[in-house]
Design an enzyme around this catalytic site. Sequence first.
Site, mmCIF file in Angstrom:
data_model
loop_
_atom_site.group_PDB
_atom_site.id
_atom_site.type_symbol
_atom_site.label_atom_id
_atom_site.label_comp_id
_atom_site.label_asym_id
_atom_site.label_seq_id
_atom_site.Cartn_x
_atom_site.Cartn_y
_atom_site.Cartn_z
ATOM 1 N N SER A 135 43.717 47.050 30.003
ATOM 2 C CA SER A 135 42.922 48.090 30.679
ATOM 3 C C SER A 135 43.775 48.770 31.730
ATOM 4 O O SER A 135 44.322 48.109 32.614
ATOM 5 C CB SER A 135 41.705 47.449 31.348
ATOM 6 O OG SER A 135 41.207 48.297 32.362
ATOM 7 N N LYS A 174 38.371 62.261 39.822
ATOM 8 C CA LYS A 174 38.436 61.127 40.756
ATOM 9 C C LYS A 174 39.797 61.153 41.439
ATOM 10 O O LYS A 174 40.829 61.227 40.770
ATOM 11 C CB LYS A 174 38.224 59.800 40.016
ATOM 12 C CG LYS A 174 38.130 58.637 40.991
ATOM 13 C CD LYS A 174 37.634 57.359 40.333
ATOM 14 C CE LYS A 174 38.747 56.608 39.638
ATOM 15 N NZ LYS A 174 38.356 55.231 39.285
ATOM 16 N N GLY A 215 45.000 44.238 35.845
ATOM 17 C CA GLY A 215 45.751 44.530 37.074
ATOM 18 C C GLY A 215 46.892 45.515 36.888
ATOM 19 O O GLY A 215 47.223 46.263 37.800
ATOM 20 N N ARG A 232 44.330 33.127 47.682
ATOM 21 C CA ARG A 232 43.473 33.019 48.876
ATOM 22 C C ARG A 232 42.270 32.171 48.466
ATOM 23 O O ARG A 232 41.336 32.671 47.812
ATOM 24 C CB ARG A 232 43.005 34.405 49.327
ATOM 25 C CG ARG A 232 44.132 35.332 49.770
ATOM 26 C CD ARG A 232 43.597 36.676 50.228
ATOM 27 N NE ARG A 232 42.853 37.371 49.188
ATOM 28 C CZ ARG A 232 41.596 37.793 49.296
ATOM 29 N NH1 ARG A 232 40.910 37.591 50.390
ATOM 30 N NH2 ARG A 232 41.017 38.427 48.294
ATOM 31 N N ARG A 267 33.057 50.301 36.818
ATOM 32 C CA ARG A 267 33.577 50.611 35.475
ATOM 33 C C ARG A 267 34.733 49.696 35.101
ATOM 34 O O ARG A 267 34.974 49.428 33.925
ATOM 35 C CB ARG A 267 33.902 52.083 35.329
ATOM 36 C CG ARG A 267 34.947 52.668 36.265
ATOM 37 C CD ARG A 267 36.316 52.309 35.849
ATOM 38 N NE ARG A 267 37.272 53.364 36.108
ATOM 39 C CZ ARG A 267 38.547 53.147 36.315
ATOM 40 N NH1 ARG A 267 39.021 51.912 36.362
ATOM 41 N NH2 ARG A 267 39.368 54.153 36.490
ATOM 42 N N LYS A 309 54.075 47.422 36.870
ATOM 43 C CA LYS A 309 53.190 46.276 37.103
ATOM 44 C C LYS A 309 53.026 45.482 35.806
ATOM 45 O O LYS A 309 52.953 46.076 34.722
ATOM 46 C CB LYS A 309 51.806 46.748 37.533
ATOM 47 C CG LYS A 309 51.742 47.412 38.890
ATOM 48 C CD LYS A 309 50.303 47.861 39.102
ATOM 49 C CE LYS A 309 49.982 48.224 40.504
ATOM 50 N NZ LYS A 309 48.532 48.467 40.666
HETATM 51 N N1 LIG Z 1 42.493 48.529 35.081
HETATM 52 C C1 LIG Z 1 41.747 49.172 35.948
HETATM 53 O O1 LIG Z 1 40.895 49.959 35.584
HETATM 54 C C2 LIG Z 1 41.915 48.874 37.411
HETATM 55 C C3 LIG Z 1 40.929 49.347 38.298
HETATM 56 C C4 LIG Z 1 41.065 49.022 39.647
HETATM 57 C C5 LIG Z 1 42.156 48.303 40.100
HETATM 58 N N2 LIG Z 1 43.119 47.913 39.198
HETATM 59 C C6 LIG Z 1 44.299 47.154 39.638
HETATM 60 O O2 LIG Z 1 43.883 45.810 39.790
HETATM 61 C C7 LIG Z 1 44.683 45.200 40.793
HETATM 62 C C8 LIG Z 1 43.771 44.541 41.812
HETATM 63 O O3 LIG Z 1 42.992 45.529 42.465
HETATM 64 P P1 LIG Z 1 41.910 45.118 43.577
HETATM 65 O O4 LIG Z 1 41.299 46.381 44.045
HETATM 66 O O5 LIG Z 1 41.025 44.043 43.075
HETATM 67 O O6 LIG Z 1 42.890 44.536 44.713
HETATM 68 P P2 LIG Z 1 42.592 43.407 45.788
HETATM 69 O O7 LIG Z 1 43.710 43.470 46.759
HETATM 70 O O8 LIG Z 1 41.206 43.543 46.294
HETATM 71 O O9 LIG Z 1 42.671 42.051 44.954
HETATM 72 C C9 LIG Z 1 43.842 41.507 44.418
HETATM 73 C C10 LIG Z 1 43.688 40.006 44.454
HETATM 74 O O10 LIG Z 1 44.750 39.417 43.706
HETATM 75 C C11 LIG Z 1 45.108 38.250 44.401
HETATM 76 N N3 LIG Z 1 46.443 37.839 43.950
HETATM 77 C C12 LIG Z 1 47.641 38.272 44.373
HETATM 78 N N4 LIG Z 1 48.636 37.635 43.700
HETATM 79 C C13 LIG Z 1 48.006 36.801 42.829
HETATM 80 C C14 LIG Z 1 48.469 35.860 41.866
HETATM 81 N N5 LIG Z 1 49.779 35.680 41.638
HETATM 82 N N6 LIG Z 1 47.560 35.140 41.171
HETATM 83 C C15 LIG Z 1 46.232 35.340 41.373
HETATM 84 N N7 LIG Z 1 45.741 36.204 42.275
HETATM 85 C C16 LIG Z 1 46.624 36.932 42.990
HETATM 86 C C17 LIG Z 1 45.014 38.619 45.872
HETATM 87 O O11 LIG Z 1 44.950 37.488 46.718
HETATM 88 C C18 LIG Z 1 43.730 39.430 45.866
HETATM 89 O O12 LIG Z 1 42.605 38.630 46.091
HETATM 90 C C19 LIG Z 1 45.573 46.309 41.379
HETATM 91 O O13 LIG Z 1 46.832 46.266 40.745
HETATM 92 C C20 LIG Z 1 44.840 47.567 40.991
HETATM 93 O O14 LIG Z 1 45.709 48.680 40.916
HETATM 94 C C21 LIG Z 1 43.014 48.177 37.876
#
Ligand SMILES: NC(=O)c1ccc[n+]([C@@H]2O[C@H](COP(=O)([O-])OP(=O)(O)OC[C@H]3O[C@@H](n4cnc5c(N)ncnc54)[C@H](O)[C@@H]3O)[C@@H](O)[C@H]2O)c1
Length: 316
Positions: free
Chosen positions: A285, A67, A213, A160, A110, A219
């Site tokens: 995660s 990936k 996240g 948001r 996933r 992070k």
């Molecule tokens: N663990 C995993 O397997 C995994 C997989 C995918 C993404 N991620 C991580 O998850 C995070 C989010 O990814 P995404 O694709 O959903 O991004 P995204 O931009 O679609 O969503 C992030 C959301 O968080 C919100 N946000 C920002 N600050 C915030 C706060 N203080 N409190 C609450 N909400 C807040 C934003 O408004 C947005 O809606 C990223 O850091 C990404 O790298 C982790």
Amino acid sequence: MSPVPVLGREAVLAAVDPVAAIEATREAFVRHASGEWEMPPKVYVDAPPNGDFRAMPARGEGLAILKWVTSFPRNAVRGLPAVAGALLVSSAETGELAAILDCAAVTSLRTGAAAAVSALTLARDDAREVGIIGCGVNGAWAARCLAAAGYEEGVCFDPRPTAAEELAGELGWRAGSRAEAAAADVVATVTPGEAPVILATDLRGGQHLAVLGADAAGKSEVEPAALARCRLFCDEWKQAAAGGELAGAVAARLVSRDDVTELGAVLAGEADGRRQADEVTLFDSTGLAIQDLGIAIAVLEAWRERRIEAAASIEL
Ligand SMILES: NC(=O)c1ccc[n+]([C@@H]2O[C@H](COP(=O)([O-])OP(=O)(O)OC[C@H]3O[C@@H](n4cnc5c(N)ncnc54)[C@H](O)[C@@H]3O)[C@@H](O)[C@H]2O)c1
């Protein structure tokens, strides 16, 4: 060589619903824990100041995948997804390329499924309400998978408000404040990890936190004092210790390998899950290639059974 099917977002989501994603993800954790599936470490390629690329390989079930995926958290302001890229599936028998999949859909399924598997494994049996903190792309899929796992009540928070309201409306849940979401029985955090969204003062005995996240160095979503109160689980120790929610505490020598249990070990019956009704369990995660492999297997199976169609086929 046969033409290679390109399976886009619609095909992936038609092939694997949240219930199937949960089953595929659970299976992936078990197969990896038993040593049947192989997963070399994820490779990060920084792309400052936008985010990073990740190359994520795995092998199992006669297939090998790679990936190639982004985490570009600032993309939201450009109206672009944070997670994008492609997933290559090859035969582990012949080496032939078997399919190209949209990786954002695979990632969402996933990732959401991992939150649900962690809750089904570690949350209390009487846990009812879910709190979602961060209702973007992957937060929404965590909510959908937790709903599919049987959690009927939920509270969604996002700075948001429309994101929280739309997600809550879709699932018959409600939008609420951060503190309300953080007080739920099962809390999933899926924010960019730029500031803590779980504070020590939020915690109640018996909660389960699925912390999704923080999937790269730097992070974090959980205040250190809150982390210190939790019984700790992760998807994979090396990855979580280097670039997950646990990384800060590991670097500060506050947490070591013996303090953390991998979820796969619990699912395989090799380690304890929740021990006490009033402990707070935290699942870190970071996102594993074996989870992607689990979903890719299900997608390829659906295509071979003609349940989904390829957007295109290409000769290489
Ligand atoms: N663990 C995993 O397997 C995994 C997989 C995918 C993404 N991620 C991580 O998850 C995070 C989010 O990814 P995404 O694709 O959903 O991004 P995204 O931009 O679609 O969503 C992030 C959301 O968080 C919100 N946000 C920002 N600050 C915030 C706060 N203080 N409190 C609450 N909400 C807040 C934003 O408004 C947005 O809606 C990223 O850091 C990404 O790298 C982790």
